[in-house]
Write an enzyme that holds these catalytic residues in place. Structure first.
Site, short mmCIF file in Angstrom:
data_model
loop_
_atom_site.label_atom_id
_atom_site.label_comp_id
_atom_site.label_asym_id
_atom_site.label_seq_id
_atom_site.Cartn_x
_atom_site.Cartn_y
_atom_site.Cartn_z
N SER A 1 18.96 6.85 25.02
CA SER A 1 18.01 8.54 25.59
C SER A 1 17.41 7.88 24.77
O SER A 1 16.50 8.93 24.22
CB SER A 1 19.07 8.94 25.53
OG SER A 1 19.80 8.95 24.35
N LYS A 2 17.37 6.81 22.93
CA LYS A 2 16.67 7.36 22.16
C LYS A 2 15.07 7.20 22.12
O LYS A 2 14.63 6.66 23.03
CB LYS A 2 17.50 6.59 20.96
CG LYS A 2 18.80 7.19 21.09
CD LYS A 2 18.73 8.92 20.26
CE LYS A 2 20.04 9.14 20.44
NZ LYS A 2 21.60 8.77 19.96
N ASN A 3 14.53 7.57 21.22
CA ASN A 3 13.00 7.00 20.98
C ASN A 3 12.60 5.76 21.03
O ASN A 3 11.99 4.80 21.62
CB ASN A 3 12.01 7.86 20.43
CG ASN A 3 12.56 7.43 19.17
OD1 ASN A 3 13.28 6.83 18.93
ND2 ASN A 3 11.32 7.75 17.96
N MET A 4 13.30 4.59 21.34
CA MET A 4 13.70 2.76 20.89
C MET A 4 14.80 2.65 21.58
O MET A 4 15.50 3.31 20.96
CB MET A 4 12.47 2.17 20.28
CG MET A 4 13.10 2.49 18.75
SD MET A 4 12.33 1.34 17.38
CE MET A 4 13.45 -0.63 18.29
N TYR B 1 19.88 3.66 21.01
CA TYR B 1 21.36 3.69 22.11
C TYR B 1 20.35 4.57 23.31
O TYR B 1 18.49 4.56 23.29
CB TYR B 1 21.86 5.44 22.53
CG TYR B 1 23.01 5.78 23.63
CD1 TYR B 1 24.01 4.73 23.99
CD2 TYR B 1 22.36 7.18 23.80
CE1 TYR B 1 24.25 5.97 25.23
CE2 TYR B 1 23.36 7.36 25.30
CZ TYR B 1 24.15 6.58 26.22
OH TYR B 1 25.17 7.23 26.78
#
Ligand SMILES: *Cc1c(COP(=O)(O)O)cnc(C)c1O
Length: 387
Positions: free
Chosen positions: A184-187, A182
């Site tokens: 906002s996630k870190n990838m 998603y």
């Protein structure tokens, strides 16, 4: 506040490689699932160090097909944490099973294996630990419980792409692990997810469930009409990923070590900035882990302050800094109250964490000066509102 002065909570890091790959995909005409989804799955599988990866349209979809592939359903119980995003619990309800909540530990906000143990019944079929903020759960103790009682570990690694636990990458430990890409996630692939497992049967069933239950395998093998024949072998879902999104994923994955280093650098800077601020409890990587810092969640010692967490968030926003709360406990939401009744008071660590938590901005393009400003602003606000 000018646009430049405003500090967002999260931002994706999209480079020229991602853009070029998407353009290449559009030119090639493969706008749905095709060769780039296969490439992304293979690269992700190899990166995690696991036998199978199944791309999905979201992290939620990956979790849902994991439970379906495991054959979990009505009458079964699945133990998870109340300190998570709604999706973790929703997927258990989608398949007709019963979510059972187990409280967290206050040092890392992860599910407490001791609390999991208390919740085990003969109906327990799985536990879904969530690696909160990118910090791995106590997997050794969870694995020991799973082995002893014969249930599955299906990890919600929506925060934890690239994280490691005692030298092993998250995704290579439990029976199945779901990742989210998603925005906002870190990838990120904008929207997307991935399920990984070492078990060939689980992988095959997960792939089936993610593709409407459609299979060509048996027809391709046994029929001269193999090129058009297919069978709907199960009630599946429309959960596949597209090549457009996999184009982003291939390069985000290659970039992940750098993205993680940047997040770790920001986390260290925040830790130093708050070192001598007793009103703020700072998160730390505990044990033999690599924490990927999807989130940086501080906890206000509200008993030392004349303001509550809500007011702190308003004051940060007034000074141009976005913050948020991860998470409002599952059992505080009205949909779950209607279904399970009022569970307030049953998860004291989750509830006390909730009173003080604030997520601060953390993303690779956040500059040292911006981190400094966030740290100084938060410190200034708590100093002005000491009790
Ligand atoms: C984001 C998230 C999910 C769901 O991922 P999506 O890709 O948005 O479906 C599940 N669990 C947790 C803990 C999350 O943060």
């Amino acid at each position: 506040m000018t646009d430049e002065g405003y500090i967002a909570l999260s931002k994706p890091t999209i480079g020229q490689e991602e853009i070029d790959e998407v353009v290449d995909t559009l030119r090639a005409g493969w706008v749905t699932e095709g060769p780039k989804v296969r490439r992304f799955e293979e690269a992700f599988r190899d990166y995690v160090g696991v036998a199978h990866a199944v791309a999905a349209s979201s992290g939620t979809a990956a979790l849902h097909v994991a439970l379906a592939a495991a054959g979990i359903g009505p009458g079964d119980e699945v133990i998870t944490t109340p300190f998570t995003f709604c999706a973790t619990v929703n997927v258990i309800l989608y398949i007709g099973a019963t979510p059972v909540l187990a409280d967290i530990r206050l040092d890392d906000y992860n599910i407490d294996p001791g609390e999991v143990e208390k919740m085990i019944t003969p109906r327990t079929k799985a536990t879904i630990p969530v690696h909160f903020a990118g910090q791995p759960c106590d997997m050794d103790r969870l694995l020991a419980l799973a082995r002893e009682h014969g249930f599955l570990i299906i990890e919600d690694a929506a925060h934890a792409a690239g994280a490691e636990y005692r030298g092993r990458r998250i995704g290579s430990i439990g029976d199945m692990t779901a990742f989210s890409f998603y925005a906002s996630k870190n990838m990120t692939t904008g929207e997307g997810g991935m399920l990984v497992t070492d078990d060939e049967g689980l992988a095959r069933r997960a792939r089936l469930f993610a593709h409407q239950g459609l299979t060509r395998d048996s027809w391709a093998r046994y029929s001269h009409n193999g090129f058009w024949q297919h069978d709907v072998a199960a009630l599946g879902f429309k959960y596949n990923m597209s090549d457009v999104l996999a184009s982003l994923g291939i390069h985000q994955l290659a970039r992940l070590p750098h993205l993680t280093e940047a997040r770790q650098r920001i986390a260290r800077q925040y830790q130093q900035l708050f070192e001598s601020v007793p009103e703020i409890v700072v998160p730390e990587a505990l044990g033999e882990v690599s924490h990927v810092w999807h989130l940086f969640v501080i906890r206000l010692r509200t008993e030392m302050l004349s303001i509550d967490r809500g007011r702190f968030i308003e004051l940060m926003r007034d000074r141009g800094i976005a913050t948020s709360v991860h998470y409002i406990p599952i059992h505080y939401h009205s949909a779950y109250c209607q279904r399970f009744g009022d569970l307030r008071g049953q998860f004291p660590n989750t509830e006390s964490a909730y009173e003080g938590i604030v997520s601060l901005p953390i993303y690779p393009s956040l500059t040292e000066a911006q981190v400094q400003r966030v740290g100084e602003t938060a410190t200034d606000i708590v100093r002005r509102h000491r009790r």
